[in-house]
Design an enzyme around this catalytic site. Structure first.
Site, mmCIF file in Angstrom:
data_model
loop_
_atom_site.group_PDB
_atom_site.id
_atom_site.type_symbol
_atom_site.label_atom_id
_atom_site.label_comp_id
_atom_site.label_asym_id
_atom_site.label_seq_id
_atom_site.Cartn_x
_atom_site.Cartn_y
_atom_site.Cartn_z
ATOM 1 N N SER B 150 0.837 -1.201 0.000
ATOM 2 C CA SER B 150 0.000 0.000 0.000
ATOM 3 C C SER B 150 0.875 1.256 0.000
ATOM 4 O O SER B 150 1.660 1.465 -0.932
ATOM 5 C CB SER B 150 -0.972 -0.059 1.184
ATOM 6 O OG SER B 150 -2.017 0.869 1.018
ATOM 7 N N ASP B 229 -10.060 -5.577 -3.395
ATOM 8 C CA ASP B 229 -9.443 -4.582 -2.519
ATOM 9 C C ASP B 229 -10.285 -3.302 -2.598
ATOM 10 O O ASP B 229 -10.363 -2.667 -3.658
ATOM 11 C CB ASP B 229 -8.022 -4.354 -3.029
ATOM 12 C CG ASP B 229 -7.226 -3.369 -2.213
ATOM 13 O OD1 ASP B 229 -7.833 -2.511 -1.533
ATOM 14 O OD2 ASP B 229 -5.984 -3.442 -2.286
ATOM 15 N N HIS B 263 -7.205 -6.120 0.783
ATOM 16 C CA HIS B 263 -6.035 -5.284 1.099
ATOM 17 C C HIS B 263 -5.310 -5.752 2.368
ATOM 18 O O HIS B 263 -4.376 -5.108 2.809
ATOM 19 C CB HIS B 263 -6.548 -3.842 1.314
ATOM 20 C CG HIS B 263 -5.513 -2.770 1.118
ATOM 21 N ND1 HIS B 263 -5.018 -2.419 -0.119
ATOM 22 C CD2 HIS B 263 -4.866 -1.957 2.006
ATOM 23 C CE1 HIS B 263 -4.138 -1.433 0.007
ATOM 24 N NE2 HIS B 263 -4.018 -1.139 1.287
#
Lengths: 285, 285
Positions: B150, B229, B263
């Site tokens: 991320s 995600d 995620h």
């Protein structure tokens, strides 16, 4: 018909790590449990391993830090990870200590006030939860095994020793092996069962005592124990007592002392592959 | 001579997962970092992978939930996991938002008040920390790679794109690929860098912009991205922009869309083996 409610689901190693809540009949409160569904469950039912966690844990610790999903997917087994006690009951004293009450159900059925109405983790993990899992998930009911860490190792042992033939296999990491002779166990049994050390009702929940009288199908108990585990050196775990008792009664225990390892999830994740493999051997036989 | 202080050490897969604190010169505060030392370090120095974590993380998340130690031990690489921002500075507003300030350093060197004296995570992770690791641990200084999740994927990309040849390889999971065009990035760059969208100083910290001008040794960028995600669907990650820019400038990007994954660390732990293997290929070449 019992209801379960989905809390979360995350794809993991081709399968799904899910968390559910349900209203437990045994514990009379809302309980969470984790269930890992390997990709093989899309084709049909598979065996189940019940994983019992240690003091202070919830259902979350093992599913987040245990790194078991990879091997559950590889061997095609469901892993069920319950919480470690009833929660939020507002029983006086339930949150006073980290090693008694909330997070520390010790996998017994309490007989002492004020715990006996709710602290029935033994019946929960050996009866209520398997019945629920068999009803709600693609599980093969008669192919189940049980394993655990620390207090959960004790829980796994008594589940097997008190129910000959119910489980295909059992294993533990850093288990509490002789609770009637360690501080954690004495405190828990005194609180949940009442009475004092040496009571026969205490012995009914002690693996080292139960293994002396075990008279069921052959067992092949796998134990991993780190040599740098501070609870080993503080005589909370006492695996040597279980091994001696098992030897006397002819039960096979493979106690592997793992040099330098401690009591943490780093230890669990290092050896979880061997444990899943151990269970898969019996679950798929 | 900088000092480091041991916070914890746990044996893991034959090596040691350690956590240290030190006084950072760049960030002017005490910082924690995790370092996994594989068993091979007992024989001599090994390559290093730097892992940069995402928003809200500390050094702890990846080392507890990432399940990377097994592969670090298998391939014989150190993994260094720094924190994601300076901590405890009492800068007004540092704890107001989860996506700015504490836990959200964005791996840039801030130029805007009141952040510019401390929020220098880029210099910290690309210069100060590697120098410290090379001095204190059995690391091969010129064999290092970088990866992240991320916000940390963005950090890994800019580290490589702004320093051609410094790293042997780069990879990311669910990376923020084009911060100047996503809400998280705009907020962070506005705060740390000042100015507005489109400023050339913003472009200097944007992977999609930097890759257009990249002119260094050939790269082989591995990206895993879950299709479920929610930050992908909210246009925070924008991998398609990076892929398009990389195509234009002839940089190889292998974007793998992983069906159904989200995620979370369940996603990270599922694919971490492939990433460590990817880095090991270049680190050991």
């Amino acid at each position: 018909m019992p209801e379960i409610t989905l809390v979360s689901q995350n794809k993991s190693f081709g399968g799904w790590q899910k968390v559910f809540t349900h209203d437990s009949v045994e514990l009379k409160c809302k309980m969470r449990f984790g269930v890992y569904l390997p990709p093989q469950t899309e084709q049909g039912p598979v065996p189940v391993i019940y994983w019992l966690s240690g003091l202070e844990c919830t259902e979350a610790n093992f599913i987040q830090k245990g790194a078991a999903q990879k091997y559950a997917a590889q061997y095609g087994v469901i892993i069920v990870a319950p919480d470690t006690s009833p929660r939020g009951l507002n029983i006086p004293g339930e949150d006073d200590d980290w090693d008694f009450g909330t997070g520390a159900g010790f996998y017994v059925d309490a007989t002492n006030e004020p715990w006996k109405n709710n602290y029935r983790m033994y019946s929960y993990v050996t009866k209520e939860l398997p019945a629920l899992i068999n009803e709600k998930f693609p599980a093969i009911p008669d192919r189940k095994s049980i394993a655990g860490h620390s207090m959960g190792g004790h829980g796994a042992f008594i589940a097997v020793l008190k129910n000959p033939g119910l489980y295909r296999s059992v294993s533990a990491m850093s288990p509490i092996c002789n609770p009637i002779n360690c501080p954690w166990g004495k405190k828990a049994f005194n609180g949940y069962l009442g009475g004092v050390e040496g009571d026969s009702k205490w012995k009914d929940w002690d693996s080292t005592e139960l293994i002396k009288k075990y008279n069921g199908p052959q067992l092949d108990i796998l134990i991993d124990q780190g040599t740098n585990d501070n609870f080993l050196t503080k005589s909370q775990l006492l695996p040597e007592n279980l091994v001696a008792a098992a030897k006397e009664s002819g039960v096979a225990v493979n106690l592997r002392l793992q040099e330098g390892y401690d009591h943490s999830y780093y230890f669990i994740s290092t050896f979880i592959e061997d444990h899943i493999k151990h269970h898969a051997k019996y679950l798929k036989a």
